[in-house]
Scaffold this motif. Structure first.
Motif, mmCIF file in Angstrom:
data_model
loop_
_atom_site.group_PDB
_atom_site.id
_atom_site.type_symbol
_atom_site.label_atom_id
_atom_site.label_comp_id
_atom_site.label_asym_id
_atom_site.label_seq_id
_atom_site.Cartn_x
_atom_site.Cartn_y
_atom_site.Cartn_z
ATOM 1 N N ALA A 61 0.857 -1.186 0.000
ATOM 2 C CA ALA A 61 0.000 0.000 0.000
ATOM 3 C C ALA A 61 0.891 1.232 0.000
ATOM 4 O O ALA A 61 2.090 1.146 0.273
ATOM 5 N N VAL A 62 0.265 2.360 -0.294
ATOM 6 C CA VAL A 62 0.920 3.658 -0.216
ATOM 7 C C VAL A 62 0.045 4.537 0.666
ATOM 8 O O VAL A 62 -1.174 4.542 0.518
ATOM 9 N N ALA A 63 0.673 5.281 1.578
ATOM 10 C CA ALA A 63 -0.062 6.214 2.436
ATOM 11 C C ALA A 63 0.437 7.627 2.174
ATOM 12 O O ALA A 63 1.638 7.854 2.023
ATOM 13 N N THR A 64 -0.497 8.556 2.105
ATOM 14 C CA THR A 64 -0.184 9.977 1.961
ATOM 15 C C THR A 64 -1.351 10.768 2.537
ATOM 16 O O THR A 64 -2.495 10.321 2.476
ATOM 17 N N GLY A 65 -1.073 11.942 3.090
ATOM 18 C CA GLY A 65 -2.081 12.667 3.849
ATOM 19 C C GLY A 65 -2.810 13.791 3.156
ATOM 20 O O GLY A 65 -3.212 14.744 3.822
ATOM 21 N N ASN A 66 -3.009 13.699 1.856
ATOM 22 C CA ASN A 66 -3.773 14.736 1.160
ATOM 23 C C ASN A 66 -4.629 14.073 0.077
ATOM 24 O O ASN A 66 -4.113 13.257 -0.698
#
Length: 187
Positions: free
Chosen positions: A151-156
């Motif tokens: 998975a990839v996580a990013t906050g926008n």
């Protein structure tokens, strides 16, 4: 409403929105009516992951990753992290998402080598300058593909959509999530 509400923090879960909210003090600094209230407002704005990281370790946690479908007998999921420009460069929030997720779930996010570089989304930039936007994104997509992440996580939200579209176009089928989504089921 925020002045009279009495809340200690104003919490944003979208890096671009949080960056704008933190600018109110500057935007209204010359306004005799709103300067003080806007400065107080800006001082109370926090990204949700800042509060998660501050709270980490104050309660007992059971490591989990319920939002990622993994076999419990297999290895821990590998999750790439890409820092949104508006969180890292505008708000100067760098380690909170990594620490918050790790301390709340036991998962370690692995920053992409280009994590501090733009994904090419840049608000509406990807719509008005789509060719350049795709070229900027190609490096991240290749890093994700080569890293064989789960998975990839990013906050926008814009970054989530940009990276997700790039992965989809490249035939890479892994989820792109907000770090908060990784916290689901951590209590």
């Amino acid at each position: 409403a925020f002045e009279t509400g009495g809340a200690e923090y104003i919490v944003a879960d979208a890096a671009g929105c949080g960056a704008a909210l933190r600018e109110y003090g500057g935007w209204f600094s010359d306004d005799p009516t709103w300067a003080e209230a806007a400065a107080r407002f800006s001082d109370r704005v926090r990204d949700v992951m800042e509060l998660v990281a501050e709270d980490a370790g104050t309660r007992s946690r059971t490591p989990t990753a319920s939002t990622l479908e993994t076999d419990p007998t297999s290895r821990a999921p590998r999750i790439a992290y890409d820092a949104p420009c508006h969180l890292l460069h505008a708000q100067r929030v760098d380690s909170a998402p990594l620490l918050g997720v790790r301390d709340e779930t036991g998962l370690d996010l692995e920053p992409l080598p280009s994590s501090s570089d733009c994904c090419g989304g840049a608000g509406l930039y990807n719509l008005f300058h789509s060719e350049l936007s795709v070229r900027v994104l190609e490096r991240k997509v290749e890093e994700i593909r080569a890293g064989r992440y789960d998975a990839v996580a990013t906050g926008n939200p814009g970054c989530i959509m940009q990276i997700g579209a790039g992965l989809d176009a490249a035939g890479v089928t892994i989820p792109v999530v907000h770090p908060v989504e990784l916290l689901n089921g951590s209590e």
